[in-house]
Design a protein around this motif. Structure first.
Motif, PDB file in Angstrom:
ATOM      1  N   PRO A 125     -10.169   1.598  -1.264  1.00 43.46           N
ATOM      2  CA  PRO A 125      -9.749   2.423  -2.342  1.00 43.46           C
ATOM      3  C   PRO A 125      -8.286   3.198  -2.060  1.00 43.46           C
ATOM      4  O   PRO A 125      -8.360   4.502  -1.480  1.00 43.46           O
ATOM      5  N   THR A 126      -7.091   2.669  -2.129  1.00 42.18           N
ATOM      6  CA  THR A 126      -5.939   3.101  -2.057  1.00 42.18           C
ATOM      7  C   THR A 126      -4.828   2.714  -3.110  1.00 42.18           C
ATOM      8  O   THR A 126      -5.291   1.603  -3.726  1.00 42.18           O
ATOM      9  N   GLU A 127      -3.896   3.638  -3.345  1.00 41.20           N
ATOM     10  CA  GLU A 127      -2.909   3.109  -4.213  1.00 41.20           C
ATOM     11  C   GLU A 127      -2.135   1.679  -3.748  1.00 41.20           C
ATOM     12  O   GLU A 127      -1.879   1.678  -2.621  1.00 41.20           O
ATOM     13  N   MET A 128      -2.034   0.774  -4.660  1.00 38.39           N
ATOM     14  CA  MET A 128      -1.529  -0.309  -4.237  1.00 38.39           C
ATOM     15  C   MET A 128      -0.438  -1.043  -5.408  1.00 38.39           C
ATOM     16  O   MET A 128      -0.836  -0.617  -6.765  1.00 38.39           O
ATOM     17  N   ALA A 185      -9.997  -5.426  -4.682  1.00 34.61           N
ATOM     18  CA  ALA A 185      -9.404  -4.973  -3.676  1.00 34.61           C
ATOM     19  C   ALA A 185      -9.617  -3.481  -3.608  1.00 34.61           C
ATOM     20  O   ALA A 185      -9.708  -2.980  -2.416  1.00 34.61           O
ATOM     21  N   GLN A 186      -9.203  -2.787  -4.598  1.00 33.17           N
ATOM     22  CA  GLN A 186      -9.556  -1.357  -4.473  1.00 33.17           C
ATOM     23  C   GLN A 186     -10.918  -0.665  -4.320  1.00 33.17           C
ATOM     24  O   GLN A 186     -11.268   0.185  -3.674  1.00 33.17           O
ATOM     25  N   LEU A 228       0.861  -1.253   0.105  1.00 29.72           N
ATOM     26  CA  LEU A 228      -0.121   0.034  -0.066  1.00 29.72           C
ATOM     27  C   LEU A 228       0.977   1.473   0.059  1.00 29.72           C
ATOM     28  O   LEU A 228       1.824   1.231   0.837  1.00 29.72           O
ATOM     29  N   LEU A 288      -6.949  -6.896  -8.371  1.00 31.29           N
ATOM     30  CA  LEU A 288      -6.714  -5.564  -7.858  1.00 31.29           C
ATOM     31  C   LEU A 288      -7.813  -4.677  -7.794  1.00 31.29           C
ATOM     32  O   LEU A 288      -7.838  -3.762  -6.909  1.00 31.29           O
ATOM     33  N   GLU A 289      -8.537  -4.560  -8.861  1.00 28.28           N
ATOM     34  CA  GLU A 289      -9.811  -3.807  -8.963  1.00 28.28           C
ATOM     35  C   GLU A 289     -10.711  -4.157  -7.837  1.00 28.28           C
ATOM     36  O   GLU A 289     -11.187  -3.319  -7.066  1.00 28.28           O
TER      37      GLU A 289
END
Ligand SMILES: Cc1cc2nc3c(=O)[nH]c(=O)nc-3n(C[C@H](O)[C@H](O)[C@H](O)COP(=O)(O)OP(=O)(O)OC[C@H]3O[C@@H](n4cnc5c(N)ncnc54)[C@H](O)[C@@H]3O)c2cc1C
Length: 390
Positions: A313-316, A308-309, A247, A305-306
């Motif tokens: 909602p954070t940059e991974m 999970a976000q 993260l 990834l989608e």
């Protein structure tokens, strides 16, 4: 001795020059085979594991989550009262007794938030809780913002809070294999069933290459479905893929579950788990029944990834993408038992996505059966398939 197949090459005959005698020869050194071998050795029995090492076995790839409430129907673990303590005690014993890195804990509690996807799902849960009294003490939270504000978790219908556990199956299996190797109880070799020689009389045991044993147990995971000895084992393997992400500007201290899971990977054992946070997170897991291999699929990665976000909602940043095959049984329960004809042959397989919680209990039950001191509980007994399968 009856030969499964008379073809033996000189190379195979010469491969292992020393002869080895043991009580139980175990085929497969994943979580199932290693736990069984370790338990047998602890009971004073002789056991040898024969395993062809592979980098993407289920035990190496799997997430190791023990989730006490899983699936769309909020199911509890089968026979949780016995199975869960057996697993937690076994992993604690491994932490206490196996030589390992100083900070290592093989199984740790992970606070969990299971998000309701819809109002209907939440209502379903209310009914379930009213019917099953062991769920009564679980807490619900409507206001998740109190737990995470930046970023906020997307949970418009609230969430259920409870403890799960994570077993580091990959490191545990590596450490168990080392412990077995030190006791001369692990041999890295492919088991070729055609070279197995079985006595028609169970007391006569068996021979395999230079090994002679009283009993044999096959724990060789998803590739075991075709076997001339067992016929078609009742497996329905399911490929799964997982991502590990970092993260960029957030950290996580709960396992988040909403179809997809986000598992915080705590790397050190020190401190109180409930207050630990980490920026390293495992995301999973996909299900695929057709293409059974360990190749990663970029599209599956994007979709994980989608998902999970959408929850967090954070940059991974993707650190790792892995794939493996779960040795799932046709009815999603493991199968344990003895061969209908050869009473020195046993099987323990079909752990699917629940190996972490089920293996220690099942290994105990199989050891009792082999000793003639117990019967396998009906729900996980091989017998439920005999007669139905060719
Ligand atoms: C993507 C994914 C996610 C998962 N997530 C979870 C989870 O969160 N929680 C959970 O509890 N479980 C999870 N699992 C499942 C879990 O990992 C398995 O239930 C468990 O590891 C099965 O262990 P096993 O020993 O039966 O099989 P394996 O780990 O597959 O071991 C079988 C061993 O037998 C060996 N072998 C096979 N054939 C032969 C032969 N002929 N000769 C010699 N050796 C042989 C193989 O090389 C291997 O070493 C997951 C699995 C996957 C793939």
């Amino acid at each position: 001795m009856e030969k499964m197949n008379k073809q033996k090459t000189r190379h195979e005959e010469n491969k292992l020059s020393k002869s080895h005698e043991t009580d139980v020869l175990i085929i497969g050194g994943g979580l199932a085979g290693c736990v069984l071998a370790y338990q047998l050795l602890e009971q004073g029995k002789r056991a040898i594991v024969l395993d062809e090492p592979h980098h993407s076995t289920a035990s190496r790839v799997g997430a190791g989550i023990i989730n006490p409430i899983s699936g769309k129907r909020y199911s509890s673990i089968w026979n949780a009262k016995e199975v869960l303590p057996s697993a937690l005690n076994f992993y604690q014993k491994c932490t206490d007794e196996l030589p390992h890195k100083p900070d290592r804990i093989y199984c740790r509690e992970v606070p969990t938030l299971r998000m309701f996807a819809t109002e209907e799902e939440r209502n379903f849960w209310e009914i379930k809780r009213a019917q099953e009294h062991h769920f009564a003490q679980l807490r619900e939270t409507r206001n998740i913002d109190e737990l995470y504000d930046k970023p906020s978790i997307h949970a418009p219908f609230g969430a259920l809070q409870f403890p799960s556990w994570r077993v580091e199956t990959e490191v545990l299996v590596a450490d168990l294999r080392n412990a077995l190797a030190r006791r001369d109880a692990l041999w890295e070799d492919f088991f070729d069933e055609t070279l197995l020689e079985l006595s028609n009389d169970a007391a006569g045991g068996l021979r395999y290459k230079n090994f002679s044993a009283k009993k044999i147990v096959v724990c060789h995971g998803w590739k075991a479905h075709k076997s001339s000895l067992w016929g078609t084992l009742p497996l329905s393997p399911a490929k799964g893929e997982l991502l590990t992400v970092r993260l960029k500007s957030a950290s996580l201290r709960h396992l988040l579950v909403k179809g997809t899971f986000l598992l915080p990977l705590f790397l050190s054992s020190s401190g109180d788990n409930a207050s630990q946070e980490t920026d390293l997170v495992r995301i999973g897991a996909s299900y695929e029944w057709e293409q059974l291999d360990d190749r990663i699929n970029a599209d599956v990665g994007v979709s994980l990834l989608e998902s999970a976000q959408a929850i967090f909602p954070t940059e991974m940043q993707i650190v790792e993408h892995r794939a493996g095959v779960r040795p799932a049984a046709k009815d999603s329960r493991p199968f344990l038992g003895v061969h209908p004809r050869y009473k020195q042959c046993f099987v323990m397989n079909g752990f699917g996505a629940k190996g972490a919680v089920l293996v220690p209990y099942c290994a105990e039950q199989l050891a009792l059966l082999m000793d003639g001191r117990g019967e396998i509980p009906r729900e996980i007994a091989l017998e439920r398939f005999l007669g139905k399968e060719p």
